[in-house]
Design a protein around this motif. Structure first.
Motif, PDB file in Angstrom:
ATOM      1  N   ALA A 112       0.954  -1.057  -0.051  1.00  0.00           N
ATOM      2  CA  ALA A 112      -0.065   0.105   0.106  1.00  0.00           C
ATOM      3  C   ALA A 112       0.976   1.157  -0.190  1.00  0.00           C
ATOM      4  CB  ALA A 112      -1.111   0.097   1.263  1.00  0.00           C
ATOM      5  N   ARG A 113       1.867   1.251   0.796  1.00  0.00           N
ATOM      6  CA  ARG A 113       2.704   2.369   0.794  1.00  0.00           C
ATOM      7  C   ARG A 113       3.446   2.439  -0.545  1.00  0.00           C
ATOM      8  NH1 ARG A 113       6.036   6.059   2.997  1.00  0.00           N
ATOM      9  NH2 ARG A 113       8.134   6.117   2.971  1.00  0.00           N
ATOM     10  N   LYS A 114       3.960   1.529  -1.090  1.00  0.00           N
ATOM     11  CA  LYS A 114       4.577   1.900  -2.423  1.00  0.00           C
ATOM     12  C   LYS A 114       3.580   1.972  -3.501  1.00  0.00           C
ATOM     13  CE  LYS A 114       6.761  -2.630  -2.563  1.00  0.00           C
ATOM     14  NZ  LYS A 114       7.549  -3.531  -2.880  1.00  0.00           N
ATOM     15  N   ALA A 115       2.236   1.772  -3.542  1.00  0.00           N
ATOM     16  CA  ALA A 115       1.579   2.055  -4.420  1.00  0.00           C
ATOM     17  C   ALA A 115       1.083   3.767  -4.273  1.00  0.00           C
ATOM     18  CB  ALA A 115       0.126   1.311  -3.959  1.00  0.00           C
ATOM     19  N   ARG A 116       1.088   3.982  -2.998  1.00  0.00           N
ATOM     20  CA  ARG A 116       1.052   5.593  -3.153  1.00  0.00           C
ATOM     21  C   ARG A 116       2.351   6.377  -3.408  1.00  0.00           C
ATOM     22  NH1 ARG A 116      -0.514   3.779   2.205  1.00  0.00           N
ATOM     23  NH2 ARG A 116       1.389   4.382   3.290  1.00  0.00           N
ATOM     24  N   LEU A 117       3.659   5.572  -3.216  1.00  0.00           N
ATOM     25  CA  LEU A 117       4.754   6.240  -3.624  1.00  0.00           C
ATOM     26  C   LEU A 117       4.831   6.277  -5.356  1.00  0.00           C
ATOM     27  CD1 LEU A 117       7.413   4.714  -1.422  1.00  0.00           C
ATOM     28  CD2 LEU A 117       6.736   7.075  -1.551  1.00  0.00           C
ATOM     29  N   VAL A 118       3.936   5.165  -5.931  1.00  0.00           N
ATOM     30  CA  VAL A 118       4.162   5.098  -7.433  1.00  0.00           C
ATOM     31  C   VAL A 118       3.243   6.357  -7.879  1.00  0.00           C
ATOM     32  CG1 VAL A 118       3.030   4.008  -9.466  1.00  0.00           C
ATOM     33  CG2 VAL A 118       4.361   2.654  -7.477  1.00  0.00           C
ATOM     34  N   VAL A 119       2.263   6.770  -7.276  1.00  0.00           N
ATOM     35  CA  VAL A 119       1.393   7.914  -7.744  1.00  0.00           C
ATOM     36  C   VAL A 119       1.729   9.189  -7.229  1.00  0.00           C
ATOM     37  CG1 VAL A 119      -0.623   6.385  -8.625  1.00  0.00           C
ATOM     38  CG2 VAL A 119      -0.530   7.237  -6.095  1.00  0.00           C
ATOM     39  N   ASN A 120       2.840   9.173  -6.529  1.00  0.00           N
ATOM     40  CA  ASN A 120       3.364  10.588  -5.779  1.00  0.00           C
ATOM     41  C   ASN A 120       3.741  11.460  -6.834  1.00  0.00           C
ATOM     42  OD1 ASN A 120       3.818  12.032  -3.900  1.00  0.00           O
ATOM     43  ND2 ASN A 120       5.812  11.064  -3.132  1.00  0.00           N
ATOM     44  N   ALA A 176      -3.691  -1.185 -21.506  1.00  0.00           N
ATOM     45  CA  ALA A 176      -4.153  -1.144 -20.068  1.00  0.00           C
ATOM     46  C   ALA A 176      -3.077  -2.334 -19.423  1.00  0.00           C
ATOM     47  CB  ALA A 176      -5.512  -1.362 -20.058  1.00  0.00           C
ATOM     48  N   LEU A 177      -3.146  -3.598 -19.971  1.00  0.00           N
ATOM     49  CA  LEU A 177      -2.325  -4.579 -19.692  1.00  0.00           C
ATOM     50  C   LEU A 177      -0.894  -4.084 -19.360  1.00  0.00           C
ATOM     51  CD1 LEU A 177      -3.981  -7.585 -21.451  1.00  0.00           C
ATOM     52  CD2 LEU A 177      -4.093  -7.027 -18.900  1.00  0.00           C
ATOM     53  N   LEU A 178      -0.206  -3.441 -20.246  1.00  0.00           N
ATOM     54  CA  LEU A 178       1.081  -3.037 -20.221  1.00  0.00           C
ATOM     55  C   LEU A 178       1.419  -1.841 -19.060  1.00  0.00           C
ATOM     56  CD1 LEU A 178       2.068  -2.523 -23.908  1.00  0.00           C
ATOM     57  CD2 LEU A 178       2.727  -4.286 -22.608  1.00  0.00           C
ATOM     58  N   LEU A 179       0.366  -0.988 -18.820  1.00  0.00           N
ATOM     59  CA  LEU A 179       0.332  -0.218 -17.764  1.00  0.00           C
ATOM     60  C   LEU A 179       0.314  -0.997 -16.458  1.00  0.00           C
ATOM     61  CD1 LEU A 179       0.385   2.586 -16.603  1.00  0.00           C
ATOM     62  CD2 LEU A 179      -2.059   2.909 -17.015  1.00  0.00           C
ATOM     63  N   ALA A 180      -0.605  -1.880 -16.455  1.00  0.00           N
ATOM     64  CA  ALA A 180      -0.749  -2.766 -15.117  1.00  0.00           C
ATOM     65  C   ALA A 180       0.527  -3.315 -14.836  1.00  0.00           C
ATOM     66  CB  ALA A 180      -2.014  -3.659 -15.308  1.00  0.00           C
ATOM     67  N   ALA A 181       1.052  -3.881 -15.732  1.00  0.00           N
ATOM     68  CA  ALA A 181       2.287  -4.927 -15.847  1.00  0.00           C
ATOM     69  C   ALA A 181       3.337  -4.007 -15.200  1.00  0.00           C
ATOM     70  CB  ALA A 181       2.793  -5.685 -16.987  1.00  0.00           C
ATOM     71  N   THR A 183       3.286  -1.220 -13.642  1.00  0.00           N
ATOM     72  CA  THR A 183       2.974  -0.692 -12.343  1.00  0.00           C
ATOM     73  C   THR A 183       3.311  -1.924 -11.263  1.00  0.00           C
ATOM     74  OG1 THR A 183       1.216   0.838 -13.203  1.00  0.00           O
ATOM     75  CG2 THR A 183       1.316   0.432 -10.785  1.00  0.00           C
ATOM     76  N   ALA A 184       3.004  -3.047 -11.736  1.00  0.00           N
ATOM     77  CA  ALA A 184       3.223  -4.236 -10.761  1.00  0.00           C
ATOM     78  C   ALA A 184       4.806  -4.340 -10.709  1.00  0.00           C
ATOM     79  CB  ALA A 184       2.557  -5.331 -11.244  1.00  0.00           C
ATOM     80  N   SER A 185       5.305  -4.190 -11.685  1.00  0.00           N
ATOM     81  CA  SER A 185       7.130  -4.520 -11.544  1.00  0.00           C
ATOM     82  C   SER A 185       7.782  -3.310 -10.926  1.00  0.00           C
ATOM     83  CB  SER A 185       7.442  -4.317 -13.059  1.00  0.00           C
ATOM     84  OG  SER A 185       7.554  -2.955 -13.528  1.00  0.00           O
ATOM     85  N   VAL A 186       7.040  -2.308 -10.917  1.00  0.00           N
ATOM     86  CA  VAL A 186       7.565  -1.060  -9.776  1.00  0.00           C
ATOM     87  C   VAL A 186       7.222  -1.354  -8.536  1.00  0.00           C
ATOM     88  CG1 VAL A 186       7.272   1.539  -9.210  1.00  0.00           C
ATOM     89  CG2 VAL A 186       7.588   0.726 -11.681  1.00  0.00           C
ATOM     90  N   LEU A 187       6.093  -1.823  -8.284  1.00  0.00           N
ATOM     91  CA  LEU A 187       5.496  -2.368  -6.967  1.00  0.00           C
ATOM     92  C   LEU A 187       6.585  -3.376  -6.464  1.00  0.00           C
ATOM     93  CD1 LEU A 187       2.023  -1.808  -7.046  1.00  0.00           C
ATOM     94  CD2 LEU A 187       3.462  -0.379  -5.970  1.00  0.00           C
TER      95      LEU A 187
END
Length: 187
Positions: A112-120, A176-181, A183-187
């Protein structure tokens, strides 16, 4: 048509990865597609005490010149023998997965913290960041106040919503799939 497109895609991926994999095989004696640091990177971000930012395996040794040697030495000490590059990566992958399995609540809070950092609005620095380059790129320095994720992400989201509703729009699902993939790799 879809089969041909998939074959072309796989052919392109093979053309890009094959030379690297062959070089890795020749140099390291193992078939590694791109690099053998995936396990180490997974562990950096998914371990006890992780906060979503980079911290080295050994305190005070965060320079890139020490990362591989430290990861290898610590893994070999833990296992008690010399390890290949792929085995070092597998060791750190196992440690990361053990953390997830043994402390799921802590890991979910970390995600959850990393997800917040991704969209920071502020990009979390690793070895390079856009803020350093502003000092050397006058355009980036002038536009830096608007060229950050806090502005670009909402604009990209708005663009995605608007184009998603347009008729036709081939490739939206893939995008959308590429964006999700990603984002998941960054997380």
């Amino acid at each position: 048509s879809r089969l041909a497109a998939a074959a072309l895609f796989l052919g392109g991926v093979t053309c890009a990865l094959a030379p690297v994999a062959l070089r890795n095989w020749k140099v390291g004696g193992e078939l590694v597609l791109t690099s053998s640091q995936a396990g180490r990177n997974l562990y950096y971000g998914n371990r006890p005490g992780a906060d979503g930012t980079y911290s080295p395996l050994r305190p005070g040794r965060g320079a890139i010149r020490w990362e591989e040697a430290d990861a290898r030495q610590l893994a070999e000490e833990a296992v008690g023998r010399r390890l290949s590059a792929a085995e070092v990566s597998a060791y750190w992958t196992g440690r990361a997965l053990a953390f997830v399995r043994e402390r799921p609540g802590e890991w979910l809070r970390l995600m959850a913290r990393k997800a917040r950092l991704v969209v920071n609005a502020l990009e979390v620095m690793d070895t390079e960041d856009q803020y350093t380059y502003r000092d050397y790129a006058p355009v980036a320095k002038v536009l830096g106040w608007v060229l950050h994720f806090g502005v670009l992400l909402p604009l990209a989201a708005l663009g995605a919503v608007v184009t998603w509703r347009q008729p036709g729009g081939r490739g939206r699902t893939l995008l959308a799939l590429l964006l999700a993939a990603y984002t998941a790799s960054v997380l």
